[in-house]
Design a protein around this motif. Structure first.
Motif, PDB file in Angstrom:
ATOM      1  N   GLU A  65       0.800  -1.226   0.000  1.00  0.00           N
ATOM      2  CA  GLU A  65       0.000   0.000   0.000  1.00  0.00           C
ATOM      3  C   GLU A  65       0.834   1.279   0.000  1.00  0.00           C
ATOM      4  O   GLU A  65       0.316   2.351  -0.287  1.00  0.00           O
ATOM      5  CB  GLU A  65      -0.930  -0.012   1.218  1.00  0.00           C
ATOM      6  CG  GLU A  65      -1.975  -1.116   1.125  1.00  0.00           C
ATOM      7  CD  GLU A  65      -2.766  -1.309   2.401  1.00  0.00           C
ATOM      8  OE1 GLU A  65      -2.500  -0.606   3.403  1.00  0.00           O
ATOM      9  OE2 GLU A  65      -3.657  -2.184   2.400  1.00  0.00           O
ATOM     10  N   LEU A  66       2.108   1.161   0.313  1.00  0.00           N
ATOM     11  CA  LEU A  66       2.990   2.324   0.350  1.00  0.00           C
ATOM     12  C   LEU A  66       3.269   2.793  -1.079  1.00  0.00           C
ATOM     13  O   LEU A  66       3.537   1.986  -1.968  1.00  0.00           O
ATOM     14  CB  LEU A  66       4.300   1.934   1.044  1.00  0.00           C
ATOM     15  CG  LEU A  66       5.157   3.029   1.627  1.00  0.00           C
ATOM     16  CD1 LEU A  66       4.387   3.850   2.654  1.00  0.00           C
ATOM     17  CD2 LEU A  66       6.398   2.430   2.274  1.00  0.00           C
ATOM     18  N   GLY A  67       3.183   4.078  -1.313  1.00  0.00           N
ATOM     19  CA  GLY A  67       3.405   4.619  -2.653  1.00  0.00           C
ATOM     20  C   GLY A  67       4.841   4.475  -3.108  1.00  0.00           C
ATOM     21  O   GLY A  67       5.779   4.430  -2.303  1.00  0.00           O
ATOM     22  N   ASP A  68       5.029   4.419  -4.428  1.00  0.00           N
ATOM     23  CA  ASP A  68       6.366   4.281  -5.006  1.00  0.00           C
ATOM     24  C   ASP A  68       7.279   5.450  -4.648  1.00  0.00           C
ATOM     25  O   ASP A  68       8.494   5.300  -4.614  1.00  0.00           O
ATOM     26  CB  ASP A  68       6.275   4.161  -6.533  1.00  0.00           C
ATOM     27  CG  ASP A  68       5.703   2.815  -6.968  1.00  0.00           C
ATOM     28  OD1 ASP A  68       5.949   1.808  -6.267  1.00  0.00           O
ATOM     29  OD2 ASP A  68       5.010   2.776  -8.008  1.00  0.00           O
ATOM     30  N   ALA A  69       6.703   6.598  -4.367  1.00  0.00           N
ATOM     31  CA  ALA A  69       7.501   7.790  -4.043  1.00  0.00           C
ATOM     32  C   ALA A  69       8.319   7.617  -2.764  1.00  0.00           C
ATOM     33  O   ALA A  69       9.297   8.338  -2.553  1.00  0.00           O
ATOM     34  CB  ALA A  69       6.581   9.008  -3.896  1.00  0.00           C
ATOM     35  N   PHE A  70       7.959   6.646  -1.929  1.00  0.00           N
ATOM     36  CA  PHE A  70       8.668   6.438  -0.667  1.00  0.00           C
ATOM     37  C   PHE A  70       9.876   5.520  -0.796  1.00  0.00           C
ATOM     38  O   PHE A  70      10.646   5.374   0.141  1.00  0.00           O
ATOM     39  CB  PHE A  70       7.714   5.876   0.395  1.00  0.00           C
ATOM     40  CG  PHE A  70       6.639   6.845   0.765  1.00  0.00           C
ATOM     41  CD1 PHE A  70       6.891   7.885   1.649  1.00  0.00           C
ATOM     42  CD2 PHE A  70       5.375   6.749   0.199  1.00  0.00           C
ATOM     43  CE1 PHE A  70       5.900   8.794   1.981  1.00  0.00           C
ATOM     44  CE2 PHE A  70       4.381   7.639   0.525  1.00  0.00           C
ATOM     45  CZ  PHE A  70       4.639   8.683   1.420  1.00  0.00           C
ATOM     46  N   ILE A  75      15.242   1.036  -6.523  1.00  0.00           N
ATOM     47  CA  ILE A  75      14.825  -0.136  -5.746  1.00  0.00           C
ATOM     48  C   ILE A  75      13.357  -0.458  -6.029  1.00  0.00           C
ATOM     49  O   ILE A  75      13.040  -1.458  -6.636  1.00  0.00           O
ATOM     50  CB  ILE A  75      15.035   0.087  -4.231  1.00  0.00           C
ATOM     51  CG1 ILE A  75      16.499   0.394  -3.923  1.00  0.00           C
ATOM     52  CG2 ILE A  75      14.547  -1.107  -3.427  1.00  0.00           C
ATOM     53  CD1 ILE A  75      17.455  -0.743  -4.171  1.00  0.00           C
ATOM     54  N   GLY A  76      12.455   0.370  -5.561  1.00  0.00           N
ATOM     55  CA  GLY A  76      11.023   0.134  -5.754  1.00  0.00           C
ATOM     56  C   GLY A  76      10.514  -0.981  -4.862  1.00  0.00           C
ATOM     57  O   GLY A  76      11.268  -1.797  -4.348  1.00  0.00           O
ATOM     58  N   LYS A  77       9.211  -1.013  -4.679  1.00  0.00           N
ATOM     59  CA  LYS A  77       8.636  -2.017  -3.780  1.00  0.00           C
ATOM     60  C   LYS A  77       8.670  -3.422  -4.357  1.00  0.00           C
ATOM     61  O   LYS A  77       8.641  -4.393  -3.625  1.00  0.00           O
ATOM     62  CB  LYS A  77       7.244  -1.634  -3.314  1.00  0.00           C
ATOM     63  CG  LYS A  77       6.208  -1.342  -4.350  1.00  0.00           C
ATOM     64  CD  LYS A  77       4.904  -0.979  -3.646  1.00  0.00           C
ATOM     65  CE  LYS A  77       4.003  -0.225  -4.582  1.00  0.00           C
ATOM     66  NZ  LYS A  77       2.764   0.152  -3.928  1.00  0.00           N
ATOM     67  N   ASN A  82       8.505  -8.917  -4.506  1.00  0.00           N
ATOM     68  CA  ASN A  82       8.738  -9.998  -5.461  1.00  0.00           C
ATOM     69  C   ASN A  82      10.234 -10.268  -5.580  1.00  0.00           C
ATOM     70  O   ASN A  82      10.823 -10.088  -6.649  1.00  0.00           O
ATOM     71  CB  ASN A  82       8.173  -9.631  -6.839  1.00  0.00           C
ATOM     72  CG  ASN A  82       6.696  -9.336  -6.784  1.00  0.00           C
ATOM     73  OD1 ASN A  82       5.926 -10.134  -6.287  1.00  0.00           O
ATOM     74  ND2 ASN A  82       6.307  -8.181  -7.268  1.00  0.00           N
ATOM     75  N   PRO A  83      10.857 -10.702  -4.495  1.00  0.00           N
ATOM     76  CA  PRO A  83      12.307 -10.909  -4.531  1.00  0.00           C
ATOM     77  C   PRO A  83      12.679 -12.041  -5.472  1.00  0.00           C
ATOM     78  O   PRO A  83      11.892 -12.957  -5.715  1.00  0.00           O
ATOM     79  CB  PRO A  83      12.644 -11.258  -3.086  1.00  0.00           C
ATOM     80  CG  PRO A  83      11.378 -11.812  -2.528  1.00  0.00           C
ATOM     81  CD  PRO A  83      10.267 -11.091  -3.234  1.00  0.00           C
ATOM     82  N   LYS A  84      13.856 -11.933  -6.000  1.00  0.00           N
ATOM     83  CA  LYS A  84      14.373 -12.988  -6.876  1.00  0.00           C
ATOM     84  C   LYS A  84      14.848 -14.134  -5.998  1.00  0.00           C
ATOM     85  O   LYS A  84      15.453 -13.932  -4.961  1.00  0.00           O
ATOM     86  CB  LYS A  84      15.534 -12.462  -7.702  1.00  0.00           C
ATOM     87  CG  LYS A  84      15.192 -11.244  -8.529  1.00  0.00           C
ATOM     88  CD  LYS A  84      15.283 -11.553  -9.985  1.00  0.00           C
ATOM     89  CE  LYS A  84      15.094 -10.354 -10.867  1.00  0.00           C
ATOM     90  NZ  LYS A  84      13.787  -9.869 -10.999  1.00  0.00           N
ATOM     91  N   ILE A  85      14.552 -15.341  -6.415  1.00  0.00           N
ATOM     92  CA  ILE A  85      15.030 -16.498  -5.670  1.00  0.00           C
ATOM     93  C   ILE A  85      16.506 -16.645  -6.015  1.00  0.00           C
ATOM     94  O   ILE A  85      16.861 -16.827  -7.181  1.00  0.00           O
ATOM     95  CB  ILE A  85      14.228 -17.763  -6.018  1.00  0.00           C
ATOM     96  CG1 ILE A  85      12.772 -17.569  -5.601  1.00  0.00           C
ATOM     97  CG2 ILE A  85      14.824 -18.996  -5.373  1.00  0.00           C
ATOM     98  CD1 ILE A  85      11.846 -18.693  -5.955  1.00  0.00           C
TER      99      ILE A  85
END
Length: 165
Positions: A65-70, A75-77, A82-85
């Motif tokens: 729910e946190l906006g991309d601006a933060f 990096i981005g949310k 969705n981390p890479k394995i």
């Protein structure tokens, strides 16, 4: 398309309604070892916040729910959500397939042999062989997710997931 299923043989003490151990092949052991390679964000995503233990589901949702601006520009949310394995075994998986494995109720994995089976029966103080029951189960996606969840909560994972105890 049906999801692939993995077969597992459980040895159950009928008197205590507990799984003593499971006889497992390569597919199941590879599945268990893969669980350890998942980043925490992937685990939370797989379990969803409804199945998640504790408050990690809330943390995940707050990031959603946190906006991309933060977030830092590069990096981005998505990096967190969705981390890479980091490690994916090649087609061979983790363990050799010519061996049968013994998986304990607490998910400890050992190579299986007749002697190790007898040793386990002695360890669990099984007096009557008639009190033992073999149960063959198939593990699909739902059971796999239940196993993942139970492994975060319990020391008797196989009993909890497959016997509902």
């Amino acid at each position: 398309m049906a999801t692939p299923k993995v077969t597992l043989k459980l040895l159950i003490n009928k008197k205590t309604n507990k799984v003593l151990f499971a006889e497992a092949g390569k597919d199941f052991v590879d599945f268990l070892f893969t669980l350890l390679s998942f980043p925490l964000g992937t685990v939370i995503k797989l379990l969803s916040k409804n199945r998640m233990v504790g408050c990690l589901g809330n943390l995940y949702q707050s990031i959603e729910e946190l906006g991309d601006a933060f977030f830092q520009p590069k990096i981005g949310k998505a990096t967190v959500l969705n981390p890479k394995i980091p490690f994916r075994p090649s087609e061979g998986g983790f363990v050799k397939g010519v061996i049968t494995y013994m998986v304990m109720d607490n998910l400890e994995v050992k190579p299986m042999s007749t002697i190790s089976s007898i040793t386990m029966l002695n360890k669990f103080n099984v007096q009557e062989v008639g009190a033992l029951e073999e149960k063959v189960i198939e593990l699909g996606m739902d059971e796999g997710l239940n196993l993942l969840k139970a492994s975060l909560q319990s020391q008797t994972v196989l009993t909890n997931v497959f016997l509902g105890a």
